[in-house]
Scaffold this active site. Structure first.
Site, PDB file in Angstrom:
ATOM      1  CG  HIS A 130      36.518  47.846  -7.366  1.00  0.00           C
ATOM      2  ND1 HIS A 130      35.993  46.900  -6.511  1.00  0.00           N
ATOM      3  CD2 HIS A 130      35.523  48.750  -7.588  1.00  0.00           C
ATOM      4  CE1 HIS A 130      34.738  47.210  -6.230  1.00  0.00           C
ATOM      5  NE2 HIS A 130      34.432  48.332  -6.873  1.00  0.00           N
ATOM      6  CD  GLU A 131      35.427  52.035  -9.471  1.00  0.00           C
ATOM      7  OE1 GLU A 131      34.409  51.916 -10.181  1.00  0.00           O
ATOM      8  OE2 GLU A 131      35.373  52.041  -8.233  1.00  0.00           O
TER       9      GLU A 131
END
Length: 285
Positions: A130-131
């Site tokens: 996600h990051e």
């Protein structure tokens, strides 16, 4: 859809700024406020990564210091087609993570000690994917643009308040504008700009969830991580968190009631989890 929504929201911010400049009655004030906001956000764009990492006491790690976590990030970066970012650990028991940096070549990812402790390797992969998606999708640049325009609107709002009070508004009383109309716009427009800016951030979170699930190949890993993080962050909020940096984190590090949810930079957790679970039952492309 999230990309289209982001474009429409940025367009709304731009139109709102033009309306504010028009209400003031001249171009000079609008241009001055816009370039002031640009200068502030250019500085933030170039140096925000160093500022936020130092703010949270993040410590850069090497592969020798934490081979499992560092190796995971490197593997995900390869899968995402990204250069290897710098990897940091934040000395906090509150479970959370964020990405920063002005572009993929100058990116950094950071995770708290708490998140490294409570998540399984598969869940942590989902979080770091996600990051890395924020880096891949240029979300830091997009959030900087939104902040630039919203900041300019806020400055124009202050100028318009003084113009309305001292009779400097373009509209006079005979034309139906005047002081009350100027004050109303000066109060409402900055609030509207802030809400639109928050909506931009929420759209980018949905997009990062989706593309992060594709990078790690398992939407349920991220869904399970979000469920666990939502519960744990409520029990152990990040005391050192600041509203100005809350949008960076994968889950909102701030605590509050309904009013905070209205101005939240993060979408409702139930919706994020539901979207990821729906992805798990259709082919990832």
């Amino acid at each position: 859809m999230n990309r289209l929504k982001t474009t429409l929201l940025l367009t709304c911010l731009t139109l709102l700024m033009v309306a504010m400049g028009s209400a003031i009655g001249g171009r000079s004030g609008m241009v001055f406020a816009f370039f002031m906001a640009c200068a502030m956000n250019v500085f933030s764009y170039w140096f925000s990564d160093k500022i936020v990492l130092r703010m949270y006491g993040a410590q850069e790690i090497t592969e020798a210091e934490n081979p499992a976590f560092y190796g995971m990030v490197r593997r995900l970066a390869v899968q995402a087609g990204l250069p290897m970012p710098r990897v940091y650990v934040i000395p906090s028991e509150s479970p959370n993570a964020f990405a920063t940096g002005r572009n993929p070549d100058h990116a950094a990812v950071a995770a708290t000690e708490g998140i490294l402790r409570i998540l399984t390797p598969q869940e942590l992969e989902g979080v770091m994917a996600h990051e890395l998606s924020h880096v891949k999708n240029r979300d830091i640049l997009i959030s900087t643009i939104a902040a630039t325009i919203a900041g300019a609107i806020s400055m124009l709002g202050n100028m318009l308040q003084w113009a309305a009070i001292f009779g400097g508004s373009r509209d006079n009383d005979e034309e139906g504008g005047g002081m009350l109309g100027g004050l109303a716009m000066a109060i409402i427009a900055p609030i509207a700009a802030m809400l639109i800016q928050m909506a931009v951030s929420r759209s980018r979170e949905y997009l990062a969830d989706e593309s992060g699930a594709r990078i790690c190949g398992n939407p349920l890993s991220l869904a399970n991580a979000l469920r666990k993080l939502d519960s744990a962050s409520r029990m152990l909020p990040m005391e050192e968190a600041r509203p100005a940096t809350a949008h960076l984190f994968i889950v909102n590090p701030l605590t509050g009631g309904a009013l905070l949810k209205l101005f939240s930079t993060h979408p409702p957790m139930e919706e994020r989890i539901a979207k990821l679970e729906a992805m798990a039952y259709r082919p990832l492309r």
